[in-house]
Enzyme design. Structure first.
Site, PDB file in Angstrom:
ATOM      1  N   ILE B  37       0.815  -1.217   0.000  1.00 44.13           N
ATOM      2  CA  ILE B  37       0.000   0.000   0.000  1.00 44.13           C
ATOM      3  C   ILE B  37       0.849   1.268   0.000  1.00 44.13           C
ATOM      4  O   ILE B  37       0.333   2.362   0.144  1.00 44.13           O
ATOM      5  CB  ILE B  37      -0.980   0.030   1.193  1.00 44.13           C
ATOM      6  CG1 ILE B  37      -0.248  -0.255   2.505  1.00 44.13           C
ATOM      7  CG2 ILE B  37      -2.103  -0.965   0.990  1.00 44.13           C
ATOM      8  CD1 ILE B  37      -1.114  -0.108   3.715  1.00 44.13           C
ATOM      9  N   GLY B  38       2.130   1.103  -0.184  1.00 40.61           N
ATOM     10  CA  GLY B  38       2.959   2.289  -0.272  1.00 40.61           C
ATOM     11  C   GLY B  38       4.397   1.868  -0.425  1.00 40.61           C
ATOM     12  O   GLY B  38       4.774   0.783  -0.004  1.00 40.61           O
ATOM     13  N   GLY B  40       8.628   3.502  -0.826  1.00 39.02           N
ATOM     14  CA  GLY B  40       9.544   4.641  -0.891  1.00 39.02           C
ATOM     15  C   GLY B  40      10.922   4.155  -1.230  1.00 39.02           C
ATOM     16  O   GLY B  40      11.093   3.044  -1.725  1.00 39.02           O
ATOM     17  N   VAL B  41      11.908   4.979  -0.994  1.00 34.18           N
ATOM     18  CA  VAL B  41      13.265   4.656  -1.394  1.00 34.18           C
ATOM     19  C   VAL B  41      13.783   3.409  -0.678  1.00 34.18           C
ATOM     20  O   VAL B  41      14.340   2.520  -1.284  1.00 34.18           O
ATOM     21  CB  VAL B  41      14.192   5.844  -1.124  1.00 34.18           C
ATOM     22  CG1 VAL B  41      15.609   5.490  -1.531  1.00 34.18           C
ATOM     23  CG2 VAL B  41      13.711   7.049  -1.897  1.00 34.18           C
ATOM     24  N   SER B  42      13.577   3.353   0.611  1.00 34.53           N
ATOM     25  CA  SER B  42      14.124   2.202   1.316  1.00 34.53           C
ATOM     26  C   SER B  42      13.091   1.517   2.192  1.00 34.53           C
ATOM     27  O   SER B  42      13.426   0.798   3.110  1.00 34.53           O
ATOM     28  CB  SER B  42      15.327   2.624   2.157  1.00 34.53           C
ATOM     29  OG  SER B  42      14.919   3.539   3.140  1.00 34.53           O
ATOM     30  N   VAL B  45       5.410  -0.380   2.423  1.00 31.55           N
ATOM     31  CA  VAL B  45       4.361  -0.599   3.410  1.00 31.55           C
ATOM     32  C   VAL B  45       3.347  -1.598   2.861  1.00 31.55           C
ATOM     33  O   VAL B  45       2.926  -1.486   1.710  1.00 31.55           O
ATOM     34  CB  VAL B  45       3.640   0.714   3.776  1.00 31.55           C
ATOM     35  CG1 VAL B  45       2.602   0.449   4.864  1.00 31.55           C
ATOM     36  CG2 VAL B  45       4.625   1.756   4.232  1.00 31.55           C
ATOM     37  N   LYS B  62       5.477  -1.857   7.886  1.00 29.87           N
ATOM     38  CA  LYS B  62       6.449  -1.091   7.122  1.00 29.87           C
ATOM     39  C   LYS B  62       7.756  -1.863   7.146  1.00 29.87           C
ATOM     40  O   LYS B  62       8.312  -2.111   8.208  1.00 29.87           O
ATOM     41  CB  LYS B  62       6.633   0.269   7.770  1.00 29.87           C
ATOM     42  CG  LYS B  62       7.523   1.189   6.989  1.00 29.87           C
ATOM     43  CD  LYS B  62       7.341   2.583   7.518  1.00 29.87           C
ATOM     44  CE  LYS B  62       7.977   3.606   6.624  1.00 29.87           C
ATOM     45  NZ  LYS B  62       7.528   4.941   6.965  1.00 29.87           N
ATOM     46  N   ASP B 156       7.693  17.145  10.879  1.00 30.57           N
ATOM     47  CA  ASP B 156       7.244  16.817   9.529  1.00 30.57           C
ATOM     48  C   ASP B 156       5.729  16.743   9.452  1.00 30.57           C
ATOM     49  O   ASP B 156       5.174  15.770   8.948  1.00 30.57           O
ATOM     50  CB  ASP B 156       7.889  15.504   9.070  1.00 30.57           C
ATOM     51  CG  ASP B 156       7.962  15.407   7.550  1.00 30.57           C
ATOM     52  OD1 ASP B 156       7.764  16.451   6.886  1.00 30.57           O
ATOM     53  OD2 ASP B 156       8.195  14.312   7.031  1.00 30.57           O
TER      54      ASP B 156
END
Lengths: 336, 546
Positions: B37-38, B40-42, B45, B62, B156
């Protein structure tokens, strides 16, 4: 206790006393369970008092901590067994109060009264508290709190020495490999602190305990199948051996062919990070001016493979030191 | 005190939940991964089921690749620990974490509706209705209150880090340094900004760079002594605008341009101000909302209200319940699984806006602290990002004339568009074609400005190093004195962190300058080729018709 919520400001000494009273109450009634209202009220009171201690020691949003208040608090805190009660009853407190208590205990380790660190003196005569803190790694509810307190306590050299020389050192090899990442990492951090902070003490410990310690270190950590365990262990080994104060230990370590074999296997690890850390230890074997015959033997036998390996061994970031070290290692091996 | 009894439970080999009832196993075999469901670079998820707890025990996992993540293990640990010790209904807390090979698995509650960023891009491109914004912001503030009370700065805050469950409950995710480790929002960042497909953009640093600078407070860069909780309040204000408009201010620009806009925003935004009245499509917001947001966006951190004070702001009076979110927002967006189906394709859209391919391999993990020169004040509050675009247009910057450069459009339209790069180039070429003169002008503007930033960052680094050097003498004394009691004071750590950040920024900006120059050269060449091709083309056409 009636004055507790009155507007009359309490002195730091008052807050410590009331905290202790709450803890004593908890101690006396620890047998009786059940959610009786009185008990909950006491717990709430304790929570408030501990938070108050924290804000005296750390200051709050508006004001910085006042030295005089901190001194009074520290004196009163260590005058009696408040620290003991707090540590023992920590598992009964709620999460927020535990966090506050942990911060209070941490801060107290640095407080000085007439240029003496009172906490250190107190702990020296209450070393069993460290046993309790270390055993916290066996209870995941309190492991992180006890762990944080423990790391603050071993800032005192005498306390670190006590832990290093105790039987607890052996248990760390288990704690480091607990499945729970938070706790295993916390234990690793404490382990590393013990083995790197107080240079002279560490050197003495490693010299006196060389055999069993490195046996455990090699077989259980460096040869572990767990990625994290291996990666943290090889990094720590490098930190220890490259420290000037451990020079004697280093010479002993790099004179062993068994150690060399372990390190050469780590050079071939599938993880780049582990390879790089392993290189920082491997280079010591190569750089050793008095290599024992068995070490030379292994290096010579594997010379062409090693040279081929180093030819292709690069790190992503440019690093002059790394390149220079690599050149040196290649030179040493070629010259054998 | 309710937790009291729960806390007395005996230790076990399972990880505990704050409530104490549910325990999550610490091995990979106990979980079945359902879908991604997701990513990124490293980290990736997954939606997963915790088998021992039954098929209804859905979680988000994750999986962080510790080999690829540049963050060192200590940082990862610190973050995991912080996350394990936070307990608040509006804060996402990990159930447990354990390693699987060289990956760290963080098991978290599955937040069924995903992040607000994802919700915005899949159902509310122009923003949520104001009452819904209020519900989300109120819960976010509660989380912030808790974190700030704990002495933690989130650093953030953005829609991508605010998650919604299917029952409408709202939780804040990704804490503190987490941005450098958990660089994508858990269970949530299936939205295009945070989800470049690893294959295409594996080594790109642009997703993070694009996702974060828009929210950043000015003092985050400018202050040399660190920044306080008030930086979160700024980001909270920007997030309020993001929720209301569907995107943060200036986000229609690609990151490098947005950065430029922010350097020069003083002039440009005033320019925009002059044309405000002509803007046809302008959303209406209540006075309370505007007032709340502008108090957050006060240039001076000290003047921004605390989270606690903000909660008492009239804007949050009569705030609706979380059910209201379910009925009015969740009902209007597709399920997170459906959204994920095209997540990878959406991710490509980022490629189009990536000014040039980023070459730093693992560097992507480090959070980027961008120059931030917002010039917000109550008068020219940037409620409609498009106006800045208008300003830019008037200034003759060539590359963003086209409507489809708007990120929202890009994200939603890009599903079938495999080769974004060529498209972007085409757009740019068209732009350059139209304003050939401006293109050269643009290059002249960009390069010196990037150089200026570079110089400024170098200077800042110098200052930090200076402070550090003084500090380290002091530290050395401490070690000799009392067993190293003073060795690691938090200020020093923070400064070191700053130095690293700044160094990284300088490095990046250097690369960017180079890339920018290279790209300009390339574009000029293309332009010339096109012009000559065009000439040949039209001449042959002319001869043909004759």
């Amino acid at each position: 206790m009636k004055g507790l919520f009155k507007s009359k400001p309490r002195t730091p000494v008052d807050v410590v006393r009331q905290t202790r009273e709450n803890l004593v109450h908890l101690d006396l009634n620890s047998g009786s369970r059940g959610g009786d209202a009185k008990r909950e009220e006491k717990m709430a009171e304790l929570g408030k008092n501990i938070r108050e201690l924290k804000s005296i020691l750390y200051g709050n949003g508006e004001s910085e901590p006042v030295t005089e208040a901190c001194v009074q608090l520290t004196q009163e805190f260590f005058r009696e067994n408040t620290l003991r009660l707090l540590i023992i009853h920590l598992p009964k407190l709620n999460l927020e109060t535990r966090k506050d208590a942990t911060q209070v205990v941490a801060n107290l380790q640095r407080q000085q009264v007439s240029s003496k660190i009172v906490a250190s003196e107190y702990l020296e005569s209450n070393k069993d508290l460290l046993d309790i803190l270390i055993s916290g790694y066996e209870n995941m509810d309190i492991a992180l709190h006890y762990g944080a307190m423990l790391r603050e306590c071993i800032r005192h050299q005498s306390i670190a020495r006590y832990v290093l020389e105790s039987e607890h050192m052996k248990k760390f090899f288990d704690y480091i490999q607990l499945p729970n990442f938070d706790i295993a990492s916390d234990a690793s951090a404490t382990f590393k602190e013990l083995l790197t902070r107080h240079k002279a003490t560490v050197a003495e410990f490693l010299t006196n305990n060389y055999d069993w310690f490195f046996e455990e270190f090699n077989t259980r950590l460096l040869s572990s199948t767990n990625y994290i365990t291996k990666r943290q262990a090889i990094k720590l080994l490098g930190d220890m051996l490259l420290d000037r104060s451990n020079a004697a230990v280093m010479v002993r370590y790099v004179s062993s062919k068994d150690n060399l074999m372990i390190l050469m296997n780590l050079l071939r690890d599938s993880s780049k990070n582990i390879q790089i850390e392993a290189f920082h230890v491997f280079k010591l074997f190569a750089a050793n001016k008095n290599k024992p015959a068995e070490v030379v033997n292994i290096l010579v036998t594997n010379r062409s493979k090693l040279l081929r390996f180093f030819a292709g061994f690069k790190i992503d970031k440019e690093d002059e030191q790394f390149e220079a070290d690599k050149e040196q290692v290649i030179k040493e091996i070629s010259a054998l | 005190m309710l937790q009291l009894l729960a806390l007395l439970r005996p230790p076990s080999a399972m990880a505990g939940d704050p409530g104490g009832e549910v325990k999550y196993p610490l091995d990979a075999e106990s979980y079945r991964l359902l879908c991604k469901i997701g990513s990124g670079v490293s980290a990736v998820v997954y939606k997963a089921v915790c088998l021992p707890l039954g098929s209804s025990a859905v979680v988000a996992i994750k999986a962080i690749d510790l080999e690829r993540s540049r963050a060192n293990l200590d940082d990862v640990w610190r973050e995991a620990k912080a996350m394990a010790l936070l307990s608040h209904r509006n804060v996402l807390r990990a159930h447990c974490s354990f390693t699987v090979g060289s990956h760290l698995w963080v098991v978290m509650p599955f937040m069924g509706a995903g992040s607000l960023h994802s919700i915005l891009s899949h159902g509310f491109p122009d923003g949520l209705p104001e009452p819904c914004v209020a519900v989300v912001l109120k819960d976010t503030l509660r989380a912030l209150c808790y974190l700030h009370e704990q002495g933690r700065i989130h650093r953030d805050i953005k829609a991508g880090n605010i998650l919604v469950d299917s029952d409408g409950s709202v939780k804040l995710a990704d804490f503190g340094v987490s941005a450098s480790i958990y660089e994508i929002g858990p269970a949530a960042s299936s939205g295009p900004i945070h989800a470049p497909p690893p294959a295409a953009l594996g080594s790109s640093c642009f997703n993070d760079l694009a996702g974060t600078p828009y929210w950043m407070a000015p003092e985050v860069i400018h202050s040399h002594v660190g920044y306080g909780i008030k930086a979160d309040i700024w980001s909270f204000g920007i997030t309020a605008l993001e929720l209301a408009h569907g995107r943060p201010p200036l986000s229609h620009l690609p990151p490098s341009k947005s950065m430029l806009m922010r350097i020069t925003s003083r002039v440009r935004l005033e320019d925009a101000e002059a044309t405000t009245s002509t803007s046809a499509k302008r959303k209406k917001f209540s006075k309370a909302f505007k007032d709340m947001v502008s108090s957050c966006l006060c240039q001076e951190p000290a003047k921004r209200p605390s989270a606690e004070k903000l909660l008492r702001h009239p804007f949050f009076r009569g705030c609706r319940s979380n059910d209201y979110l379910v009925r009015n927002v969740l009902a209007a967006v597709p399920s997170i699984e459906e959204r994920c189906k095209d997540a990878n394709l959406c991710g490509c859209a980022r490629g189009a806006r990536c000014v040039s391919p980023c070459r730093h391999a693992a560097g992507s993990v480090v959070k980027n602290r961008r120059i931030s020169g917002w010039n917000f004040n109550e008068e020219n509050l940037e409620f409609d990002p498009a106006e800045a675009g208008a300003a830019e247009k008037r200034c003759g910057l060539p590359f963003h004339e086209e409507e489809d450069d708007d990120p929202a459009d890009l994200e939603s339209n890009s599903a079938g568009d495999g080769n974004e790069d060529s498209r972007a180039t085409a757009t740019m070429t068209r732009g350059s074609h139209d304003e050939k003169a401006a293109a050269t002008g643009f290059k002249e503007v960009v390069v010196p400005q990037l150089m200026t930033i570079l110089a400024s960052l170098e200077m800042q680094r110098g200052m930090v190093m200076h402070v550090l050097e003084n500090g380290s003498c002091h530290v050395a004394d401490g070690i000799n004195g009392c067993g190293g009691m003073a060795a690691s004071n938090p200020g020093e750590e923070m400064l070191l962190g700053y130095v690293r950040q700044l160094e990284h920024r300088v490095e990046e900006l250097g690369t960017e300058v180079e890339e920018e120059v290279a790209r300009n050269a390339r574009l000029e060449k293309q332009l010339q080729e096109r012009v000559s091709a065009h000439k040949t083309d039209s001449s042959s056409q002319t001869s043909g018709s004759n």
